[in-house]
Design a protein around this motif. Structure first.
Motif, PDB file in Angstrom:
ATOM      1  N   GLN A 173      40.260  26.793  42.118  1.00 51.97           N
ATOM      2  CA  GLN A 173      40.040  28.146  42.288  1.00 51.97           C
ATOM      3  C   GLN A 173      39.088  28.233  43.636  1.00 51.97           C
ATOM      4  O   GLN A 173      38.252  27.133  44.126  1.00 51.97           O
ATOM      5  N   ASN A 223      40.245  37.192  55.430  1.00 49.14           N
ATOM      6  CA  ASN A 223      40.144  38.447  56.238  1.00 49.14           C
ATOM      7  C   ASN A 223      39.250  39.558  55.503  1.00 49.14           C
ATOM      8  O   ASN A 223      38.726  40.319  55.922  1.00 49.14           O
ATOM      9  N   ASN A 224      39.210  39.175  54.009  1.00 51.46           N
ATOM     10  CA  ASN A 224      38.401  39.968  53.193  1.00 51.46           C
ATOM     11  C   ASN A 224      37.932  39.451  51.908  1.00 51.46           C
ATOM     12  O   ASN A 224      38.609  38.174  51.717  1.00 51.46           O
ATOM     13  N   GLN A 256      37.329  40.378  47.849  1.00 47.18           N
ATOM     14  CA  GLN A 256      37.424  41.835  46.761  1.00 47.18           C
ATOM     15  C   GLN A 256      36.276  41.299  45.831  1.00 47.18           C
ATOM     16  O   GLN A 256      36.269  40.267  45.390  1.00 47.18           O
ATOM     17  N   LEU A 294      36.524  46.319  48.324  1.00 46.05           N
ATOM     18  CA  LEU A 294      36.713  45.195  49.490  1.00 46.05           C
ATOM     19  C   LEU A 294      36.171  45.253  50.470  1.00 46.05           C
ATOM     20  O   LEU A 294      35.609  46.327  50.946  1.00 46.05           O
ATOM     21  N   ALA A 341      41.870  35.627  49.709  1.00 43.28           N
ATOM     22  CA  ALA A 341      42.898  35.031  50.380  1.00 43.28           C
ATOM     23  C   ALA A 341      42.799  34.759  51.432  1.00 43.28           C
ATOM     24  O   ALA A 341      42.206  35.079  52.465  1.00 43.28           O
ATOM     25  N   GLY A 395      45.900  27.726  52.342  1.00 40.56           N
ATOM     26  CA  GLY A 395      46.466  28.090  50.960  1.00 40.56           C
ATOM     27  C   GLY A 395      47.303  29.435  51.359  1.00 40.56           C
ATOM     28  O   GLY A 395      48.308  29.559  50.783  1.00 40.56           O
ATOM     29  N   TYR A 437      47.595  33.438  53.069  1.00 39.26           N
ATOM     30  CA  TYR A 437      47.161  34.897  52.799  1.00 39.26           C
ATOM     31  C   TYR A 437      48.013  35.800  51.987  1.00 39.26           C
ATOM     32  O   TYR A 437      47.545  36.902  51.318  1.00 39.26           O
ATOM     33  N   ASN A 438      49.082  35.125  51.048  1.00 40.43           N
ATOM     34  CA  ASN A 438      49.534  35.759  50.187  1.00 40.43           C
ATOM     35  C   ASN A 438      49.193  35.090  48.711  1.00 40.43           C
ATOM     36  O   ASN A 438      49.881  35.748  47.620  1.00 40.43           O
ATOM     37  N   LYS A 439      48.176  34.425  48.583  1.00 45.40           N
ATOM     38  CA  LYS A 439      47.753  33.710  47.697  1.00 45.40           C
ATOM     39  C   LYS A 439      46.237  34.499  47.297  1.00 45.40           C
ATOM     40  O   LYS A 439      45.430  34.164  47.937  1.00 45.40           O
ATOM     41  N   LEU A 440      46.237  35.195  46.295  1.00 41.35           N
ATOM     42  CA  LEU A 440      44.656  35.902  45.760  1.00 41.35           C
ATOM     43  C   LEU A 440      44.266  35.095  44.529  1.00 41.35           C
ATOM     44  O   LEU A 440      44.654  35.013  43.621  1.00 41.35           O
ATOM     45  N   ILE A 441      43.312  34.372  45.151  1.00 37.42           N
ATOM     46  CA  ILE A 441      42.608  33.534  44.240  1.00 37.42           C
ATOM     47  C   ILE A 441      41.304  33.933  43.621  1.00 37.42           C
ATOM     48  O   ILE A 441      40.571  34.685  44.498  1.00 37.42           O
ATOM     49  N   PHE A 442      40.891  33.862  42.369  1.00 36.11           N
ATOM     50  CA  PHE A 442      39.813  34.417  41.715  1.00 36.11           C
ATOM     51  C   PHE A 442      38.612  33.339  41.438  1.00 36.11           C
ATOM     52  O   PHE A 442      39.212  32.215  41.081  1.00 36.11           O
ATOM     53  N   ASN A 449      54.155  41.996  46.886  1.00 36.15           N
ATOM     54  CA  ASN A 449      53.703  40.668  46.292  1.00 36.15           C
ATOM     55  C   ASN A 449      53.382  40.928  44.907  1.00 36.15           C
ATOM     56  O   ASN A 449      52.851  41.556  44.351  1.00 36.15           O
ATOM     57  N   TYR A 471      49.063  35.274  36.637  1.00 34.54           N
ATOM     58  CA  TYR A 471      47.708  34.725  36.196  1.00 34.54           C
ATOM     59  C   TYR A 471      47.661  34.231  34.884  1.00 34.54           C
ATOM     60  O   TYR A 471      48.231  35.052  33.998  1.00 34.54           O
ATOM     61  N   GLY A 530      49.117  39.758  50.367  1.00 34.25           N
ATOM     62  CA  GLY A 530      48.166  38.834  49.445  1.00 34.25           C
ATOM     63  C   GLY A 530      46.524  39.078  49.761  1.00 34.25           C
ATOM     64  O   GLY A 530      45.976  38.650  48.740  1.00 34.25           O
TER      65      GLY A 530
END
Lengths: 113, 112
Positions: free
Chosen positions: A2, A30-31, A33, A48, A92, A96, A98-103, B32, B36, B97
């Protein structure tokens, strides 16, 4: 693994108090959330904040971002029992992609009447 | 407006049985898509994501697979379920993403 880690893991407060949750991350972003999850439900987007912003407000929510420390905080002011939920930060970035949103692991907030 | 549908809400399956969870998105194109898994009281583990039809990226080695046969359809599958596959599965979509993600209501899978 993570990307974001929140602390504390759990927070218990009384109605009317403020709740502060923190998030650390490891990549260039980039941001960042913040999301909320009521028990047993899907996540809902809260706010965001872009990498060139330092602070952002939305109603009773205030988010700060410190890219030099790779950290963010979520402040909920004048909390209500209805704010009881889990709160997650998500990013993201590189590496890794920018298409992978990791929590992160989340903070469980309990607001007592 | 955009909506995301994920079903079923709950599922109890025996060990060794197959699995198919479906997620569909309406009101947007070329999203996308994400799967999860969330263990009880824990954070979200990214299993798969897709940036286009037939394009699947797997994040962790596991007993599961994903497919995207149509632009707005994302399917999570297993040929033989393990006890460790139990959990809360969430489908989500986003424009890119690092923009706002929209989540389905989740599927609680119990493997017995």
């Amino acid at each position: 693994s993570q990307q974001g880690e929140e602390d504390p893991q759990a927070l218990s407060i009384q109605e009317g108090e403020n709740a502060t949750m923190n998030c650390s991350y490891k990549t260039s972003i980039n941001n960042l959330q913040w999301y909320r999850q009521n028990s047993g439900r899907g996540l809902v987007h809260l706010i965001l904040i872009r990498s060139n912003e330092r602070e952002k407000h939305s109603g009773r929510l205030r988010v700060t971002l410190d890219t030099s420390k790779k950290s963010s905080s979520l402040l909920i002011t004048a909390s209500r029992a209805a704010d009881t939920a889990s709160y997650f930060c998500a990013t993201a970035g590189v590496p890794g992609g920018y298409n992978k949103l990791i929590f992160g692991a989340g903070t469980r907030l309990a607001v007592h009447p | 407006s955009q909506t995301i549908h994920q079903w079923p809400a709950t599922l109890v399956q025996p060990v060794g049985s197959p699995l198919s969870l479906e997620c569909t998105v309406e009101g947007t194109s070329n999203p996308n898509l994400y799967w999860y898994r969330q263990a009880a009281g824990r954070g979200l583990q990214l299993l798969f994501y897709s940036v286009g039809i037939g394009q699947i990226s797997s994040e962790v080695p596991q007993n599961l697979s994903a497919s995207r046969p149509q632009d707005r359809q994302f399917i999570l599958s297993s040929k033989k379920l393990l006890l460790s596959d139990s959990g809360f599965y969430l489908c989500a979509w986003s424009t890119t993403g690092d923009t706002e993600a929209f989540f389905g209501q989740g599927t609680r899978l119990t493997v017995v």
